[in-house]
Design a protein around this motif. Structure first.
Motif, short mmCIF file in Angstrom:
data_model
loop_
_atom_site.label_atom_id
_atom_site.label_comp_id
_atom_site.label_asym_id
_atom_site.label_seq_id
_atom_site.Cartn_x
_atom_site.Cartn_y
_atom_site.Cartn_z
N ARG A 2 0.82 -1.20 0.00
CA ARG A 2 0.00 0.00 0.00
C ARG A 2 0.86 1.26 0.00
O ARG A 2 1.96 1.27 0.56
CB ARG A 2 -0.89 0.02 1.24
CG ARG A 2 -1.81 -1.19 1.38
CD ARG A 2 -2.36 -1.28 2.79
NE ARG A 2 -1.25 -1.32 3.75
CZ ARG A 2 -1.37 -1.01 5.05
NH1 ARG A 2 -2.53 -0.62 5.52
NH2 ARG A 2 -0.33 -1.09 5.86
N VAL A 17 -5.25 5.33 -0.61
CA VAL A 17 -4.30 4.30 -0.20
C VAL A 17 -4.39 3.21 -1.26
O VAL A 17 -5.31 2.38 -1.26
CB VAL A 17 -4.62 3.76 1.20
CG1 VAL A 17 -3.61 2.68 1.59
CG2 VAL A 17 -4.60 4.89 2.23
N GLU A 19 -2.92 0.12 -3.97
CA GLU A 19 -2.05 -1.04 -4.10
C GLU A 19 -1.07 -0.78 -5.23
O GLU A 19 -1.47 -0.47 -6.36
CB GLU A 19 -2.87 -2.29 -4.38
CG GLU A 19 -3.65 -2.81 -3.19
CD GLU A 19 -2.76 -3.36 -2.08
OE1 GLU A 19 -1.64 -3.83 -2.41
OE2 GLU A 19 -3.16 -3.30 -0.91
N ASP A 105 3.97 1.13 2.64
CA ASP A 105 4.49 -0.03 3.37
C ASP A 105 6.00 -0.15 3.21
O ASP A 105 6.70 -0.58 4.13
CB ASP A 105 3.83 -1.31 2.85
CG ASP A 105 2.39 -1.44 3.33
OD1 ASP A 105 2.11 -1.07 4.48
OD2 ASP A 105 1.54 -1.91 2.54
N GLU A 289 -4.46 4.01 6.67
CA GLU A 289 -5.76 4.22 6.04
C GLU A 289 -6.44 5.51 6.50
O GLU A 289 -7.38 5.98 5.86
CB GLU A 289 -6.68 3.03 6.34
CG GLU A 289 -6.27 1.73 5.67
CD GLU A 289 -5.14 1.02 6.40
OE1 GLU A 289 -4.73 1.50 7.48
OE2 GLU A 289 -4.67 0.00 5.88
#
Length: 311
Positions: A2, A17, A19, A105, A289
């Motif tokens: 993310r 957010v 991918e 991430d 998030e």
């Protein structure tokens, strides 16, 4: 993985957010698993489109957000020495025009923008150091003050102003802090010698305390001409945002400081944290998030410390 991105400029509602593929460390780079990433005013200016309007970044389909990072090295690219997978680090992503920032991430940074995380503090605390600590330290360097000289710090209770107050006081510089009336105990604890409430007319109030005016000002609160009026002729003035520098009246050397990543200097600041000489302040933590909520809270003002996202 993310990552926080924007595909169009606007309010907090444009934050996404998304991918995205895991980035790969190239020559001279490291990939970091992000444990904490702060939200700074520059993120709000990027998201709103203010920086693009100012010509500081070009248009692109996807823009990544986030400058500060604390985490663990996952991958080391070719040519990198002194950093190994598993190392706990902090670092700074100092480019605006990127598809992936530190609010993710994982993030890839140049190795020379990274240093070992300070011992004895959490990743959340450590993430508050790079952008604001380096901004304060580099701006102070640009002012060129000597021990015993005087420095006006506006926004002294804020993130950059707090670091600037502590760093200047540690250099033997006499700090006159400007902040809200309720922040006087805080800024004096950080090392301010004198205090002026932000509601005062700065030129008059400061010159009543320091006849002739201060040697320099670090304008973290973007007060512009009001703070310049407190600086003596032929002094120095550091602005921290494009367009916020006042005219160089009375021979004052006025400059805008542009932050840049510097792992070696960041290591010096981390050592001050370990020694207890530099205070890290966290205003709150949120999961990745809830980045939109963090933007809204930062825009409201009044924070003492930084909001930190924890992927």
């Amino acid at each position: 993985m993310r990552a926080v991105v924007v595909r169009s400029f606007g309010g907090p509602e444009v934050l996404e957010v998304a991918e995205v593929p895991v980035p790969v460390a190239g020559e001279g780079q490291v990939r970091i698993r992000v444990e904490a990433a702060t939200v700074n005013p520059v993120d709000l200016a990027t998201r709103s489109g203010a920086l693009a309007e100012a010509g500081l970044m070009s248009a692109r389909d996807v823009v990544g957000l986030g400058w500060d990072v604390a985490g663990t090295v996952e991958e080391v690219g070719p040519g990198v020495t002194g950093i190994e997978p598993g190392d706990r680090v902090i670092g700074l992503s100092d480019r605006l025009d990127v598809p992936l920032g530190a609010q993710a991430d994982q993030v890839v940074l140049d190795a020379d923008a990274v240093t070992a995380a300070p011992a004895g503090v959490s990743p959340v605390q450590a993430a508050t150091l790079p952008l604001n600590g380096l901004t304060a330290a580099q701006a102070l360097d640009g002012l060129g003050l000597s021990p015993g000289q005087t420095l006006l710090v506006t926004g002294a209770a804020g993130a950059v102003g707090g670091f600037a107050t502590q760093l200047a006081a540690a250099r033997g510089i006499r700090v006159i802090a400007v902040a809200g009336a309720g922040d006087e105990p805080l800024v004096r604890e950080l090392g301010a010698d004198l205090f002026v409430p932000r509601t005062a007319r700065l030129g008059e109030a400061v010159r009543a305390l320091v006849p002739g005016g201060v040697h320099a000002a670090l304008d973290a609160a973007l007060t512009g001409a009001a703070a310049l009026d407190a600086v003596r002729s032929h002094g120095a003035f550091a602005a921290l945002v494009a367009g916020a520098a006042p005219p160089p009246l009375r021979g004052v050397r006025v400059f805008t400081h542009w932050i840049y990543a510097d792992g070696a200097r960041l290591a010096e600041l981390a050592a001050l944290v370990e020694a207890g000489s530099l205070t890290l302040r966290v205003a709150g933590t949120l999961p990745l998030e809830q980045v939109a909520a963090a933007h809204k809270r930062l825009a409201e003002g009044g924070l003492r410390g930084r909001l930190v996202l924890t992927p």
